[in-house]
Design a protein around this motif. Structure first.
Motif, mmCIF file in Angstrom:
data_model
loop_
_atom_site.group_PDB
_atom_site.id
_atom_site.type_symbol
_atom_site.label_atom_id
_atom_site.label_comp_id
_atom_site.label_asym_id
_atom_site.label_seq_id
_atom_site.Cartn_x
_atom_site.Cartn_y
_atom_site.Cartn_z
ATOM 1 N N ASP A 34 -12.767 -37.618 29.242
ATOM 2 C CA ASP A 34 -11.343 -37.946 29.159
ATOM 3 C C ASP A 34 -10.594 -36.677 28.753
ATOM 4 N N HIS A 89 -15.699 -37.472 25.359
ATOM 5 C CA HIS A 89 -16.571 -38.346 26.145
ATOM 6 C C HIS A 89 -16.893 -39.592 25.333
ATOM 7 N N PRO A 90 -17.023 -40.749 25.966
ATOM 8 C CA PRO A 90 -17.335 -41.976 25.216
ATOM 9 C C PRO A 90 -18.610 -41.883 24.388
ATOM 10 N N ASP A 91 -19.553 -41.032 24.783
ATOM 11 C CA ASP A 91 -20.796 -40.870 24.020
ATOM 12 C C ASP A 91 -20.607 -40.050 22.744
#
Length: 384
Positions: A256, A275-277
């Motif tokens: 993102d 990043h979502p992680d």
């Protein structure tokens, strides 16, 4: 923005002897008193309260020596006991007469000149008491602190884990150091950024270069994400040309993009993405000074946040009318003194010109309708 989006990492417990240049993740408390007992500060003679006062001609008999590490025994009446520095002081001793000031006559100590009660005695806990708070979170551990913490009985401590950083250069044209021809372009950015972040205490993996192909870049990112790198830093490919494929590759793996492009020189194309992680991407420009500026001021801001540290403050703010236009980050050299004349803006400010860095020791940040400020060439986290 960066400081708000990067959170402190999980801590780890390590032995205090291994904590050099690590940052405390929680308060550190003393585990015992220091000194741990009443201790002699000098080589000399332990004497009792009845011997304090005006000097006279009486004599004290000399008892057995008291050495460091041996339990202290009570003084007998009229006894003066030889005592070593660091030895336990007998409970009924009131002072230590320094050896150089002692007068010995026929194996007896002449009663000394007046001594203040407690002279040359280090009292138990006068430096620290068990349970005292010694360090706050976010303190960088120096060699001196390691020595002090060991004395205070601290065996292990919670510190911030080293940030895991991967560095990747983008560009078909790049060659590694030592693998170049006269017409080759050396990947100088990778070693430079690796050294900068390694010096800040990061666990850095330098991966070399990768070709200008979106799928290849995205595949490399996916592998790095699986390897749980916290920061993925790239150089090159961050602008808007046909071969600048960083942003689509970041978005392809679920990144993102928080910003892409900053109103500054050098370093305008810098990219920041999450990043979502939990990983963070930094895309730095390919020109070496622009890459250095991006790492120095953007990546290091994230590293500070990851270590639970506040944003860096300038060493100086200049008293001048703010300039309009883009923010300019200028190579500078400071000299001894405190006047404006002691800060020299160096020539050759172009983003490809490295020679000024051979003498630079600071950056002057000017423009952006803000007062000019001065920062050291590198963020010295270990002085925090």
């Amino acid at each position: 923005m960066i400081g708000d989006m990067v959170r402190p990492g999980a801590p780890e417990r390590i032995a205090v002897q291994e904590a050099i240049n690590r940052f405390t993740a929680e308060p550190v408390l003393a585990a015992r008193d220091w000194p741990p007992f009443d201790m002699s500060a000098m080589d000399g003679y332990a004497i009792g309260e009845e011997t304090l006062g005006e000097a006279d001609q009486g004599m004290l008999w000399i008892g057995a020596p008291q050495y460091a590490g041996a339990p202290a025994q009570q003084l007998a009446p009229g006894e003066a006991r030889p005592i070593a520095t660091g030895a336990a002081v007998p409970a009924n001793a009131s002072a230590i007469l320094v050896r150089e000031r002692a007068t010995i006559v026929r194996h007896h100590l002449q009663r000394p000149e007046a001594l203040v009660a407690g002279a040359n005695i280090r009292r138990q806990g006068e430096d620290a008491r068990a349970g005292d708070k010694l360090l706050e979170p976010g303190r960088c551990i120096s060699p001196a602190l390691i020595g002090a913490l060991c004395a205070y009985g601290v065996v292990s401590m919670q510190v911030c884990r080293r940030p895991r950083v991967a560095i990747l250069a983008l560009g078909d044209e790049l060659k590694s150091v030592g693998n170049t021809l006269d017409t080759s372009i050396v990947d100088s950015n990778g070693p430079m950024i690796s050294a900068l972040l390694g010096n800040a205490g990061c666990d850095v993996t330098l991966l070399g270069s990768i070709r200008d192909e979106e799928f290849a870049i995205a595949s490399a990112f996916e592998q790095l994400l699986r390897s749980q790198f916290e920061f993925i830093v790239t150089t090159g490919g961050a602008s808007v040309g046909d071969r600048d494929l960083l942003r689509p590759a970041v978005e392809r793996v679920g990144g993102d993009v928080q910003f892409h492009g900053v109103h500054m020189r050098p370093g305008k194309p810098v990219l920041f993405a999450t990043h979502p992680d939990g990983a963070t991407f930094f895309g730095l420009p390919g020109n070496p000074v622009a890459a250095l500026v991006g790492a120095r001021f953007f990546v290091m801001r994230a590293i500070r946040a990851r270590l639970g540290l506040d944003a860096e403050r300038p060493t100086r703010t200049f008293d001048e009318i703010p300039e309009a236009g883009p923010t300019r980050i200028l190579k500078a050299m400071t000299r001894e003194g405190s006047t404006d004349d002691c800060v020299e803006i160096l020539p050759a400010q172009q983003s490809h010109m490295l020679r000024p860095l051979l003498s630079a020791n600071a950056w002057v940040i000017r423009g952006g309708e803000e007062p000019s400020t001065l920062f050291p060439l590198f963020d010295t986290l270990n002085e925090h």
